[in-house]
Write an enzyme that holds these catalytic residues in place. Sequence first.
Site, PDB file in Angstrom:
ATOM      1  CG  ASP A 176      -2.645  -7.926   5.021  1.00 27.47           C
ATOM      2  OD1 ASP A 176      -1.523  -8.043   4.493  1.00 27.47           O
ATOM      3  OD2 ASP A 176      -3.642  -7.498   4.399  1.00 27.47           O
ATOM      4  CD  GLU A 225       1.838 -10.248  -0.185  1.00 27.40           C
ATOM      5  OE1 GLU A 225       1.840  -9.144  -0.780  1.00 27.40           O
ATOM      6  OE2 GLU A 225       0.983 -10.570   0.666  1.00 27.40           O
ATOM      7  CG  HIS A 233      -0.190 -11.476  -3.697  1.00 23.85           C
ATOM      8  ND1 HIS A 233      -1.004 -12.340  -3.008  1.00 23.85           N
ATOM      9  CD2 HIS A 233      -0.299 -10.269  -3.074  1.00 23.85           C
ATOM     10  CE1 HIS A 233      -1.603 -11.687  -2.021  1.00 23.85           C
ATOM     11  NE2 HIS A 233      -1.185 -10.432  -2.032  1.00 23.85           N
ATOM     12  NE  ARG A 251      -3.695  -2.362   2.327  1.00 27.91           N
ATOM     13  CZ  ARG A 251      -3.465  -3.683   2.317  1.00 27.91           C
ATOM     14  NH1 ARG A 251      -2.219  -4.138   2.463  1.00 27.91           N
ATOM     15  NH2 ARG A 251      -4.460  -4.526   2.157  1.00 27.91           N
ATOM     16  CG  HIS A 280      -0.939  -5.615  -4.331  1.00 22.95           C
ATOM     17  ND1 HIS A 280       0.215  -5.539  -3.587  1.00 22.95           N
ATOM     18  CD2 HIS A 280      -1.736  -6.531  -3.709  1.00 22.95           C
ATOM     19  CE1 HIS A 280       0.127  -6.374  -2.563  1.00 22.95           C
ATOM     20  NE2 HIS A 280      -1.037  -6.980  -2.607  1.00 22.95           N
TER      21      HIS A 280
END
Length: 333
Positions: A240, A298, A182, A78, A103
Amino acid sequence: MSELFGTLSDGTPVHRWTLERAGLRVRILSYGGIVQSAEVPDRDGNRADVVLGFADLDGYVTHPEPYFGALVGRYANRIAGGRFPLEGQTYALACNNWPNSLHGGERGFDKRVWDVTPVGDAGHGIRLTRVSPHGEEGYPGRVEISVTYALEEPAGAGGPVALRIGYEAVTDAPTVLNPTNHSYFNLSGSGHAGGHELRLDASRVTPVDAALIPLPGGPDDVADTRFDFRRPRKVGSGYDHNFVLDKGVTDTAEEVAELYDPASGRVLTVATTEPGVQLYTADQLGEPFAPGDGIALETQHFPDSPNRPDFPSTVLRPGEVFRSQTVYGFSAR
């Protein structure tokens, strides 16, 4: 080695390439550079697909937001408010994850058809290339990028066979760049992945606000928190977050993580040159999957780095060559 996988609504063909070596079979699409499948044996030699994906092109086109197996960019993760300053100018991006950009925007690398050529030994590697023009999704500079997927033999007896992902890029004007892959991993091949055990060599994590943007101040110590994976333990759910790797940015890929499925015995190791890993436990997945069916690791620079001069820089300038390597190793025990 390649076959027609489908055709987009504008008539553009999408091909699928199959790479195979030492028991590992990986299928990659020219659309989005997607890792469609990765088939590996368990401790008994039974092979299963350990990444989430779809059997046909329509699945990816109609379910774009989870970014299943895709190359994402120009900027993974982000950027706050969809804006960032660079050399005296502020650039505005699509806020596709309101109020932020995520992304690469509305149509990032994951929704582009890449040119693909084989590299190395037959069936062991491919190189994907494309030109991202100046202004694409609001980013400055014309960027020429290549991404190589290559399968590597085990380094020794019982060692992992590996999928190496190498990125290279150049630009004709200052820009920011932070690509990643991803893929969502489920080493059981199906079901909930929360019982996998994770080791992650990160002593710090970047705390985030409700919109998953890093908070002001330095990263937090993980000791005595649910973010401490320095010793293996079950992953669970509710993650996350960007983990700050102890090794920092390196010229060569160094191992930073291990994911283990006790049921199948499958092991995934992660080595990278990047300074961070975003651990995402896929708690928002919907049909045809369920929340927690996969785990994303990631490798990347940190979220919102273009607005955080205290974070490792993601700026790429003319005359420089962007290089990044991530290696996913597969074995069983």
